[in-house]
Design a protein around this motif. Structure first.
Motif, PDB file in Angstrom:
ATOM      1  N   ILE A 109      36.781  55.998  37.232  1.00  0.00           N
ATOM      2  CA  ILE A 109      36.778  54.539  37.153  1.00  0.00           C
ATOM      3  C   ILE A 109      36.726  54.101  35.694  1.00  0.00           C
ATOM      4  N   HIS A 110      37.662  53.226  35.314  1.00  0.00           N
ATOM      5  CA  HIS A 110      37.797  52.732  33.940  1.00  0.00           C
ATOM      6  C   HIS A 110      38.030  51.225  33.959  1.00  0.00           C
ATOM      7  N   SER A 111      38.137  50.652  32.776  1.00  0.00           N
ATOM      8  CA  SER A 111      38.669  49.305  32.588  1.00  0.00           C
ATOM      9  C   SER A 111      39.317  49.273  31.201  1.00  0.00           C
ATOM     10  N   TYR A 112      40.295  48.394  30.983  1.00  0.00           N
ATOM     11  CA  TYR A 112      40.691  47.399  31.946  1.00  0.00           C
ATOM     12  C   TYR A 112      42.204  47.405  32.061  1.00  0.00           C
ATOM     13  N   GLY A 113      42.748  46.663  33.035  1.00  0.00           N
ATOM     14  CA  GLY A 113      44.189  46.606  33.134  1.00  0.00           C
ATOM     15  C   GLY A 113      44.753  46.440  34.536  1.00  0.00           C
ATOM     16  N   GLN A 114      43.954  46.690  35.586  1.00  0.00           N
ATOM     17  CA  GLN A 114      44.418  46.567  36.967  1.00  0.00           C
ATOM     18  C   GLN A 114      45.537  47.551  37.292  1.00  0.00           C
ATOM     19  N   ASN A 144      40.292  38.835  46.821  1.00  0.00           N
ATOM     20  CA  ASN A 144      40.486  37.696  45.917  1.00  0.00           C
ATOM     21  C   ASN A 144      41.931  37.553  45.433  1.00  0.00           C
ATOM     22  N   GLY A 145      42.833  38.374  45.976  1.00  0.00           N
ATOM     23  CA  GLY A 145      44.212  38.309  45.533  1.00  0.00           C
ATOM     24  C   GLY A 145      44.511  39.098  44.271  1.00  0.00           C
ATOM     25  N   THR A 146      43.560  39.921  43.811  1.00  0.00           N
ATOM     26  CA  THR A 146      43.753  40.723  42.602  1.00  0.00           C
ATOM     27  C   THR A 146      44.760  41.831  42.883  1.00  0.00           C
ATOM     28  N   ARG A 147      45.823  41.898  42.082  1.00  0.00           N
ATOM     29  CA  ARG A 147      46.865  42.895  42.294  1.00  0.00           C
ATOM     30  C   ARG A 147      46.814  43.975  41.217  1.00  0.00           C
ATOM     31  N   TYR A 148      47.143  45.194  41.628  1.00  0.00           N
ATOM     32  CA  TYR A 148      47.149  46.357  40.746  1.00  0.00           C
ATOM     33  C   TYR A 148      48.550  46.930  40.657  1.00  0.00           C
ATOM     34  N   THR A 149      48.881  47.488  39.509  1.00  0.00           N
ATOM     35  CA  THR A 149      50.120  48.243  39.328  1.00  0.00           C
ATOM     36  C   THR A 149      49.849  49.710  39.643  1.00  0.00           C
ATOM     37  N   ILE A 150      50.758  50.344  40.374  1.00  0.00           N
ATOM     38  CA  ILE A 150      50.564  51.712  40.853  1.00  0.00           C
ATOM     39  C   ILE A 150      51.615  52.634  40.247  1.00  0.00           C
ATOM     40  N   GLY A 151      51.216  53.852  39.918  1.00  0.00           N
ATOM     41  CA  GLY A 151      52.164  54.852  39.448  1.00  0.00           C
ATOM     42  C   GLY A 151      51.476  55.966  38.703  1.00  0.00           C
TER      43      GLY A 151
END
Length: 419
Positions: free
Chosen positions: A300-305, A339-346
């Protein structure tokens, strides 16, 4: 398992107790083509530039903090290269001072208690974990292990029946000191698993092994002296610069493909050798001990989604990329549903940047844990790493929904995941 000062030369100045970031600005860059991406990357090793995010995908922004001495020249270069940008933070010190003021106004909880309206110091975290083990001895085991350079220790929390025949979800947080929301998220996961009766189903068939603060020396130093400190605190022989990037120090394709730095003053310095830091030795020993049981490894890190999976050292995808993508999408959908928070996957390499010697690559490549991820949590709007304490509860709560989705996948696919 064993029980058990110097600063980068040009970046900041020390006033009183705390390092000052007076005049440092944070820029958001909007590269439009590969030439822009490569030009921005040319500043990565410069002492006056601290990259907070540097994604490879066009359309995503790069965020960098720049020392006052280099700002005019940098802006001129951006105009020359026609790279769009905006100033995210006009003066980093003002943001950090505001954070300190907020913390000073918070009332201290009794020892052994925890909240998600503030960021807790290491002793408060460990006191809470110790109290949990005393209050819930049937399901919680707390161990201090692997002493560090500053005489701190890593904490390991085991939750569940803790037997050799049960699958394990292994989570590590806080390997980068300044990412305070990461340990807070680990603490929230622990609290929800142990103290919330509604989540007891999550420990019926799965055990959880969690290291909430992998880098205790750096974490404490970021509270007491230098808010944006990232690395460990072990002095580097022959250098005035201190510390190693723990997440470049794992022995899997260590220092390969330009994914880490050999410069002791770099934020991504990989160390003299893999596992030359007590912190990464600690993770190595614990994760290796339970690798045969572990079905999911989370860093677990931050930040960037971002939800990232191996590899970081190469653009190639792992053999089980379809499964990694499938689970990442389930985690992302669960988080977004709050809350509608979206993440980029890859993959780490293709979404962010080359990163060799990182823990999820090592967990998958060396330990054979097929499902290994980095989760980059949200930043705080214009705050970046300085996520306001007022946002902790929202971030940890929505992240836990993603953890629930991961648990369901592991629980429902144990036979498939068995080696």
């Amino acid at each position: 398992m064993k029980i058990f000062l110097l600063l980068p030369a040009f970046f900041v100045s020390i006033t009183a107790t705390f390092v000052s970031y007076e005049g440092n600005k944070v820029y958001q860059l909007h590269p439009k083509n590969e030439a822009h991406v490569n030009f921005i990357a040319s500043y990565s090793e410069h002492a006056h530039f601290d990259f907070w995010s540097q994604p490879r995908i066009l359309g995503l922004t790069t965020t960098v903090m720049v020392h006052p001495e280099s700002q005019d020249q940098f802006v001129q270069a951006l105009f020359k290269e026609q790279i769009p940008f905006n100033i995210l933070i006009e003066n980093v010190e003002s943001v950090i001072q505001a954070e300190r003021t907020r913390h000073s106004q918070l009332s201290k909880l009794d020892r052994g208690r925890i909240s998600f309206t503030e960021y807790h110091r290491l002793d408060e975290i460990q006191a809470y974990l110790q109290q949990l083990s005393e209050d819930y001895p049937d399901i919680v085991e707390f161990t201090l292990f692997q002493s560090t350079y500053d005489a701190n220790a890593l904490s390991l929390v085991k939750i569940g029946q803790r037997t050799v025949d049960r699958p394990v979800i292994f989570i590590e947080c806080g390997i980068h000191a300044r990412e305070w929301i990461a340990p807070a998220t680990c603490l929230y996961i622990i609290q929800e698993l142990v103290e919330n009766e509604d989540n007891r189903n999550m420990i019926e068939n799965v055990d959880w092994y969690i290291i909430p603060v992998v880098n205790p020396d750096g974490y404490e130093y970021s509270h007491t002296t230098e808010r944006l400190w990232r690395k460990t605190r072990l002095p580097n022989p022959g250098s005035t610069c201190v510390g190693v990037d723990g997440n470049r120090n794992f022995d899997y394709h260590w220092m390969e493909e330009g994914g880490a730095s050999s410069n002791p003053c770099s934020e991504t310095y990989a160390g003299v050798a893999a596992f030359d830091q007590s912190e990464t030795i600690g993770v190595r020993d614990v994760a290796s001990e339970y690798s045969a049981q572990t079905r999911l490894f989370l860093s677990i890190h931050s930040y960037g989604q971002y939800i990232l999976y191996p590899w970081g050292y190469t653009s190639e995808s792992p053999d089980n990329v379809d499964e990694l993508q499938e689970l990442a999408e389930q985690i992302e959908a669960a988080i977004a549903g709050v809350n509608g928070t979206r993440y980029t996957i890859g993959t780490t390499y293709n979404v962010l940047y080359a990163a060799s010697g990182i823990s999820p690559d090592w967990a998958k490549g060396s330990l054979g844990i097929d499902l290994s991820y980095t989760i980059e949590l949200p930043g705080g709007g214009q705050y970046g790493f300085d996520l306001p304490a007022s946002r902790i509860s929202d971030v940890v709560a929505e992240t836990f929904e993603g953890i629930k989705a991961a648990h369901s996948y592991i629980e429902n696919n144990v036979s498939k995941a068995n080696k």
